[in-house]
Design a protein around this motif. Structure first.
Motif, PDB file in Angstrom:
ATOM      1  N   LEU A  55     -24.238 -46.311  43.705  1.00 47.25           N
ATOM      2  CA  LEU A  55     -25.522 -46.577  44.352  1.00 47.25           C
ATOM      3  C   LEU A  55     -25.945 -48.035  44.185  1.00 47.25           C
ATOM      4  O   LEU A  55     -26.499 -48.636  45.110  1.00 47.25           O
ATOM      5  CB  LEU A  55     -26.610 -45.658  43.804  1.00 47.25           C
ATOM      6  CG  LEU A  55     -26.465 -44.179  44.132  1.00 47.25           C
ATOM      7  CD1 LEU A  55     -27.529 -43.367  43.414  1.00 47.25           C
ATOM      8  CD2 LEU A  55     -26.519 -43.953  45.616  1.00 47.25           C
ATOM      9  N   ASP A  56     -25.675 -48.620  43.013  1.00 49.36           N
ATOM     10  CA  ASP A  56     -26.032 -50.023  42.786  1.00 49.36           C
ATOM     11  C   ASP A  56     -25.336 -50.945  43.790  1.00 49.36           C
ATOM     12  O   ASP A  56     -25.958 -51.838  44.362  1.00 49.36           O
ATOM     13  CB  ASP A  56     -25.691 -50.451  41.363  1.00 49.36           C
ATOM     14  CG  ASP A  56     -26.590 -49.822  40.326  1.00 49.36           C
ATOM     15  OD1 ASP A  56     -27.731 -49.441  40.673  1.00 49.36           O
ATOM     16  OD2 ASP A  56     -26.148 -49.692  39.169  1.00 49.36           O
ATOM     17  N   GLY A  57     -24.045 -50.734  43.987  1.00 50.12           N
ATOM     18  CA  GLY A  57     -23.297 -51.547  44.939  1.00 50.12           C
ATOM     19  C   GLY A  57     -23.788 -51.365  46.363  1.00 50.12           C
ATOM     20  O   GLY A  57     -23.912 -52.330  47.123  1.00 50.12           O
ATOM     21  N   TYR A  58     -24.084 -50.130  46.731  1.00 49.69           N
ATOM     22  CA  TYR A  58     -24.584 -49.851  48.070  1.00 49.69           C
ATOM     23  C   TYR A  58     -25.926 -50.533  48.300  1.00 49.69           C
ATOM     24  O   TYR A  58     -26.148 -51.164  49.335  1.00 49.69           O
ATOM     25  CB  TYR A  58     -24.703 -48.339  48.293  1.00 49.69           C
ATOM     26  CG  TYR A  58     -25.396 -47.982  49.578  1.00 49.69           C
ATOM     27  CD1 TYR A  58     -24.738 -48.100  50.801  1.00 49.69           C
ATOM     28  CD2 TYR A  58     -26.722 -47.565  49.585  1.00 49.69           C
ATOM     29  CE1 TYR A  58     -25.386 -47.796  51.992  1.00 49.69           C
ATOM     30  CE2 TYR A  58     -27.366 -47.255  50.770  1.00 49.69           C
ATOM     31  CZ  TYR A  58     -26.701 -47.372  51.959  1.00 49.69           C
ATOM     32  OH  TYR A  58     -27.329 -47.081  53.137  1.00 49.69           O
ATOM     33  N   LEU A  59     -26.834 -50.407  47.327  1.00 51.74           N
ATOM     34  CA  LEU A  59     -28.157 -51.030  47.462  1.00 51.74           C
ATOM     35  C   LEU A  59     -28.052 -52.552  47.500  1.00 51.74           C
ATOM     36  O   LEU A  59     -28.776 -53.203  48.257  1.00 51.74           O
ATOM     37  CB  LEU A  59     -29.074 -50.570  46.333  1.00 51.74           C
ATOM     38  CG  LEU A  59     -29.485 -49.094  46.405  1.00 51.74           C
ATOM     39  CD1 LEU A  59     -30.238 -48.682  45.147  1.00 51.74           C
ATOM     40  CD2 LEU A  59     -30.302 -48.819  47.646  1.00 51.74           C
ATOM     41  N   ALA A  60     -27.154 -53.131  46.723  1.00 53.72           N
ATOM     42  CA  ALA A  60     -26.951 -54.589  46.755  1.00 53.72           C
ATOM     43  C   ALA A  60     -26.429 -55.018  48.121  1.00 53.72           C
ATOM     44  O   ALA A  60     -26.862 -56.033  48.679  1.00 53.72           O
ATOM     45  CB  ALA A  60     -25.989 -55.014  45.648  1.00 53.72           C
ATOM     46  N   GLU A  61     -25.508 -54.246  48.681  1.00 48.49           N
ATOM     47  CA  GLU A  61     -24.958 -54.545  50.008  1.00 48.49           C
ATOM     48  C   GLU A  61     -26.046 -54.470  51.076  1.00 48.49           C
ATOM     49  O   GLU A  61     -26.158 -55.355  51.939  1.00 48.49           O
ATOM     50  CB  GLU A  61     -23.846 -53.543  50.321  1.00 48.49           C
ATOM     51  CG  GLU A  61     -23.236 -53.679  51.698  1.00 48.49           C
ATOM     52  CD  GLU A  61     -22.246 -52.556  51.984  1.00 48.49           C
ATOM     53  OE1 GLU A  61     -22.205 -52.121  53.139  1.00 48.49           O
ATOM     54  OE2 GLU A  61     -21.523 -52.122  51.069  1.00 48.49           O
ATOM     55  N   GLU A  62     -26.867 -53.429  51.024  1.00 52.00           N
ATOM     56  CA  GLU A  62     -27.945 -53.278  51.996  1.00 52.00           C
ATOM     57  C   GLU A  62     -28.979 -54.391  51.859  1.00 52.00           C
ATOM     58  O   GLU A  62     -29.495 -54.900  52.851  1.00 52.00           O
ATOM     59  CB  GLU A  62     -28.612 -51.911  51.855  1.00 52.00           C
ATOM     60  CG  GLU A  62     -27.749 -50.769  52.341  1.00 52.00           C
ATOM     61  CD  GLU A  62     -27.409 -50.895  53.807  1.00 52.00           C
ATOM     62  OE1 GLU A  62     -28.335 -50.931  54.641  1.00 52.00           O
ATOM     63  OE2 GLU A  62     -26.215 -50.971  54.131  1.00 52.00           O
ATOM     64  N   SER A  63     -29.268 -54.774  50.629  1.00 50.29           N
ATOM     65  CA  SER A  63     -30.219 -55.863  50.387  1.00 50.29           C
ATOM     66  C   SER A  63     -29.690 -57.179  50.967  1.00 50.29           C
ATOM     67  O   SER A  63     -30.432 -57.933  51.600  1.00 50.29           O
ATOM     68  CB  SER A  63     -30.465 -56.001  48.884  1.00 50.29           C
ATOM     69  OG  SER A  63     -31.323 -57.076  48.627  1.00 50.29           O
ATOM     70  N   GLU A  64     -28.410 -57.439  50.760  1.00 50.14           N
ATOM     71  CA  GLU A  64     -27.802 -58.658  51.307  1.00 50.14           C
ATOM     72  C   GLU A  64     -27.805 -58.628  52.830  1.00 50.14           C
ATOM     73  O   GLU A  64     -28.093 -59.638  53.478  1.00 50.14           O
ATOM     74  CB  GLU A  64     -26.369 -58.817  50.774  1.00 50.14           C
ATOM     75  CG  GLU A  64     -25.631 -60.010  51.309  1.00 50.14           C
ATOM     76  CD  GLU A  64     -26.247 -61.356  50.951  1.00 50.14           C
ATOM     77  OE1 GLU A  64     -25.865 -62.366  51.577  1.00 50.14           O
ATOM     78  OE2 GLU A  64     -27.120 -61.433  50.058  1.00 50.14           O
ATOM     79  N   ASN A  65     -27.517 -57.484  53.415  1.00 46.28           N
ATOM     80  CA  ASN A  65     -27.556 -57.367  54.881  1.00 46.28           C
ATOM     81  C   ASN A  65     -28.956 -57.637  55.409  1.00 46.28           C
ATOM     82  O   ASN A  65     -29.128 -58.323  56.423  1.00 46.28           O
ATOM     83  CB  ASN A  65     -27.085 -55.986  55.332  1.00 46.28           C
ATOM     84  CG  ASN A  65     -25.598 -55.800  55.186  1.00 46.28           C
ATOM     85  OD1 ASN A  65     -24.843 -56.762  55.074  1.00 46.28           O
ATOM     86  ND2 ASN A  65     -25.171 -54.552  55.152  1.00 46.28           N
ATOM     87  N   SER A  66     -29.973 -57.117  54.721  1.00 49.67           N
ATOM     88  CA  SER A  66     -31.356 -57.349  55.140  1.00 49.67           C
ATOM     89  C   SER A  66     -31.723 -58.823  55.027  1.00 49.67           C
ATOM     90  O   SER A  66     -32.396 -59.375  55.905  1.00 49.67           O
ATOM     91  CB  SER A  66     -32.313 -56.526  54.283  1.00 49.67           C
ATOM     92  OG  SER A  66     -32.121 -55.167  54.506  1.00 49.67           O
ATOM     93  N   ARG A  67     -31.274 -59.458  53.945  1.00 48.28           N
ATOM     94  CA  ARG A  67     -31.549 -60.885  53.755  1.00 48.28           C
ATOM     95  C   ARG A  67     -30.911 -61.703  54.878  1.00 48.28           C
ATOM     96  O   ARG A  67     -31.541 -62.585  55.458  1.00 48.28           O
ATOM     97  CB  ARG A  67     -31.003 -61.354  52.403  1.00 48.28           C
ATOM     98  CG  ARG A  67     -31.343 -62.795  52.050  1.00 48.28           C
ATOM     99  CD  ARG A  67     -30.618 -63.249  50.787  1.00 48.28           C
ATOM    100  NE  ARG A  67     -29.196 -63.446  51.019  1.00 48.28           N
ATOM    101  CZ  ARG A  67     -28.672 -64.533  51.609  1.00 48.28           C
ATOM    102  NH1 ARG A  67     -29.456 -65.500  52.034  1.00 48.28           N
ATOM    103  NH2 ARG A  67     -27.379 -64.644  51.772  1.00 48.28           N
ATOM    104  N   ARG A  68     -29.670 -61.378  55.219  1.00 41.95           N
ATOM    105  CA  ARG A  68     -28.978 -62.108  56.284  1.00 41.95           C
ATOM    106  C   ARG A  68     -29.646 -61.894  57.639  1.00 41.95           C
ATOM    107  O   ARG A  68     -29.759 -62.823  58.434  1.00 41.95           O
ATOM    108  CB  ARG A  68     -27.516 -61.692  56.347  1.00 41.95           C
ATOM    109  CG  ARG A  68     -26.725 -62.212  55.172  1.00 41.95           C
ATOM    110  CD  ARG A  68     -25.295 -61.810  55.252  1.00 41.95           C
ATOM    111  NE  ARG A  68     -24.581 -62.294  54.093  1.00 41.95           N
ATOM    112  CZ  ARG A  68     -23.274 -62.347  54.010  1.00 41.95           C
ATOM    113  NH1 ARG A  68     -22.527 -61.936  55.022  1.00 41.95           N
ATOM    114  NH2 ARG A  68     -22.699 -62.801  52.922  1.00 41.95           N
ATOM    115  N   MET A  69     -30.088 -60.665  57.905  1.00 40.71           N
ATOM    116  CA  MET A  69     -30.767 -60.393  59.174  1.00 40.71           C
ATOM    117  C   MET A  69     -32.087 -61.156  59.255  1.00 40.71           C
ATOM    118  O   MET A  69     -32.438 -61.683  60.311  1.00 40.71           O
ATOM    119  CB  MET A  69     -31.018 -58.896  59.348  1.00 40.71           C
ATOM    120  CG  MET A  69     -29.778 -58.111  59.725  1.00 40.71           C
ATOM    121  SD  MET A  69     -28.977 -58.692  61.240  1.00 40.71           S
ATOM    122  CE  MET A  69     -30.235 -58.328  62.435  1.00 40.71           C
ATOM    123  N   ALA A  70     -32.805 -61.246  58.147  1.00 40.46           N
ATOM    124  CA  ALA A  70     -34.068 -61.988  58.136  1.00 40.46           C
ATOM    125  C   ALA A  70     -33.809 -63.462  58.418  1.00 40.46           C
ATOM    126  O   ALA A  70     -34.534 -64.098  59.196  1.00 40.46           O
ATOM    127  CB  ALA A  70     -34.779 -61.815  56.797  1.00 40.46           C
TER     128      ALA A  70
END
Length: 92
Positions: A55-70
């Motif tokens: 779950l930690d890796g998944y959440l980190a990946e999603e957070s990075e994707n959100s940062r890149r989209m922003a």
């Protein structure tokens, strides 16, 4: 003997993961099948279980994707003078 005891991975039911992530159980199973979460079918009859540490890796990946989209959205709303400046080297 190792200095630290080796801990076995902890597995969660898809419904537990779904509640933690605020998504549906089907989405959790799809994430496991896509390889975005680590999991397996365990027991008899086999039931899906998700490795808690994934779950930690998944959440980190999603957070990075959100940062890149922003950042991408910001770049799309910036005007050219703001991005390139007003120098004549850029044809302005």
């Amino acid at each position: 003997m190792p200095a630290f005891p080796v801990r076995a991975p902890r597995y969660l039911a898809p419904s537990q993961v779904a509640e933690l992530l605020s998504i549906g159980v089907d989405e959790v199973i799809a994430l496991v099948q896509e390889g975005r979460l680590r999991g397996a079918q365990l027991g008899s009859p086999p039931r899906w279980r998700v490795e808690e540490s994934s779950l930690d890796g998944y959440l980190a990946e999603e957070s990075e994707n959100s940062r890149r989209m922003a950042l991408w959205r910001q770049s799309q709303t910036a005007s050219f003078p703001e991005v390139w400046g007003t120098s004549s080297a850029h044809g302005t």
